[in-house]
Design a protein around this motif. Structure first.
Motif, mmCIF file in Angstrom:
data_model
loop_
_atom_site.group_PDB
_atom_site.id
_atom_site.type_symbol
_atom_site.label_atom_id
_atom_site.label_comp_id
_atom_site.label_asym_id
_atom_site.label_seq_id
_atom_site.Cartn_x
_atom_site.Cartn_y
_atom_site.Cartn_z
ATOM 1 N N SER A 80 1.639 0.154 -6.211
ATOM 2 C CA SER A 80 0.836 -0.155 -5.031
ATOM 3 C C SER A 80 -0.107 -1.315 -5.317
ATOM 4 O O SER A 80 -0.875 -1.278 -6.280
ATOM 5 N N ILE A 121 4.182 5.765 2.327
ATOM 6 C CA ILE A 121 4.583 7.176 2.381
ATOM 7 C C ILE A 121 4.247 7.780 3.741
ATOM 8 O O ILE A 121 5.024 8.561 4.300
ATOM 9 N N GLN A 122 3.098 7.408 4.278
ATOM 10 C CA GLN A 122 2.717 7.909 5.602
ATOM 11 C C GLN A 122 3.753 7.509 6.660
ATOM 12 O O GLN A 122 4.112 8.322 7.517
ATOM 13 N N TYR A 182 -2.798 7.571 -2.280
ATOM 14 C CA TYR A 182 -1.446 8.141 -2.251
ATOM 15 C C TYR A 182 -1.403 9.559 -2.803
ATOM 16 O O TYR A 182 -0.470 10.319 -2.514
ATOM 17 N N ASN A 186 0.860 -1.182 0.000
ATOM 18 C CA ASN A 186 0.000 0.000 0.000
ATOM 19 C C ASN A 186 0.899 1.237 0.000
ATOM 20 O O ASN A 186 1.520 1.559 1.012
ATOM 21 N N VAL A 187 0.978 1.910 -1.132
ATOM 22 C CA VAL A 187 1.887 3.058 -1.270
ATOM 23 C C VAL A 187 1.514 4.186 -0.311
ATOM 24 O O VAL A 187 2.392 4.830 0.276
ATOM 25 N N ALA A 188 0.213 4.424 -0.114
ATOM 26 C CA ALA A 188 -0.212 5.501 0.793
ATOM 27 C C ALA A 188 0.306 5.246 2.208
ATOM 28 O O ALA A 188 0.825 6.150 2.875
#
Length: 262
Positions: free
Chosen positions: A221, A181-182, A228, A176-178
């Motif tokens: 992702s 990054i988080q 994202y 999960n790219v989001a």
């Protein structure tokens, strides 16, 4: 002429449950493959631990999930058996110590996405001669040195790379790219490494584009949604520390990738 290649230091753990599930999904006919892989990706986004799996299995959610799949009854039985092995089969590390099951599931989710990308192949198959997993990029037989201003940020891998004479298509795969990054917005060592990986992808893409005709580096992702996008300003802030806030790599979901190759 510039020549691209890959250096592979250590092959990563994969395991039969990952290989078997990836093979089943990628060998489905194209009309089915797109929908089933997306359904499994959405399922894996919600079901992360053994507890989640048992709850899903023993509730009406399993029935709803299986009914929506464009598969025969026999194919559904096979798929559920493979998913069960993916969540429940135990494994030991190289020292013979059993890996905690929830850690193993997290590891398998990442490896599954890599294996799917590897198996469904490049977007432009006719331009590709070679493929490598866990690739440290090389130019004319030497590892590519990537810097962020004066600081070296090389020594990192791309999960899957396809390439030909003038063409490079590389993927860094995340569940999960989001979420990835988080995590990078934190203040611990893991967050620092994530920010450096983002900078590396951008600097690497810019470097390769100067040396090859067609280059596409993708942060991919497995989660189908595009959550994202709200982090794009954060990413640009990170990469601006290297002197350039332009995004030279792309961000895509599994849905975007499947549409390109179907």
């Amino acid at each position: 002429m510039k020549r691209f290649s890959c250096y592979v230091d250590v092959e990563r753990f994969l395991g039969e449950p990952v290989k078997e599930l990836a093979q089943f999904l990628c060998c489905l006919r194209r009309g089915k493959r797109f929908e089933v892989i997306l359904s499994v990706a959405e399922f894996l986004k919600k079901v992360n631990k053994t507890g989640d799996f048992y709850q899903f299995k023993n509730s009406g959610e399993k029935t709803k999930f299986m009914e929506k799949l464009p598969l025969s009854d026999e194919e559904k039985k096979v798929l559920w058996k493979l998913i069960s092995r993916f969540f429940l089969k135990h494994c030991e590390n190289s020292s013979g110590i059993e890996i905690p099951q929830n850690d193993l599931i997290s590891l398998r989710k990442g490896r599954l996405f890599e294996e799917i990308i590897y198996r469904i192949g490049p977007a432009r198959k006719w331009k590709v001669d070679l493929v490598s997993m866990h690739c440290q990029p090389m130019l004319n037989g030497k590892k590519v040195e990537i810097k962020c201003r004066e600081r070296t940020i090389s020594g990192k891998n791309l999960d899957v790379v396809f390439w030909g004479k003038h063409y490079i298509e590389g993927y860094e795969c995340k569940s999960n790219v989001a979420f990835f990054i988080q995590l990078g917005t934190g203040h611990n060592e893991r967050a620092r490494k994530i920010r450096d990986k983002i900078r590396y992808l951008n600097q690497l893409a810019a470097f390769l584009k100067k040396n090859f005709r067609e280059v596409e580096i993708t942060l991919a992702s497995f989660a189908p949604d595009r959550n994202y996008e709200k982090f794009i300003p954060v990413i640009k802030e990170w990469i601006s520390q290297c002197g350039d806030e332009r995004l030279h790599f792309k961000i895509k979901t599994i849905e975007d990738i499947l549409k390109e190759v179907e």
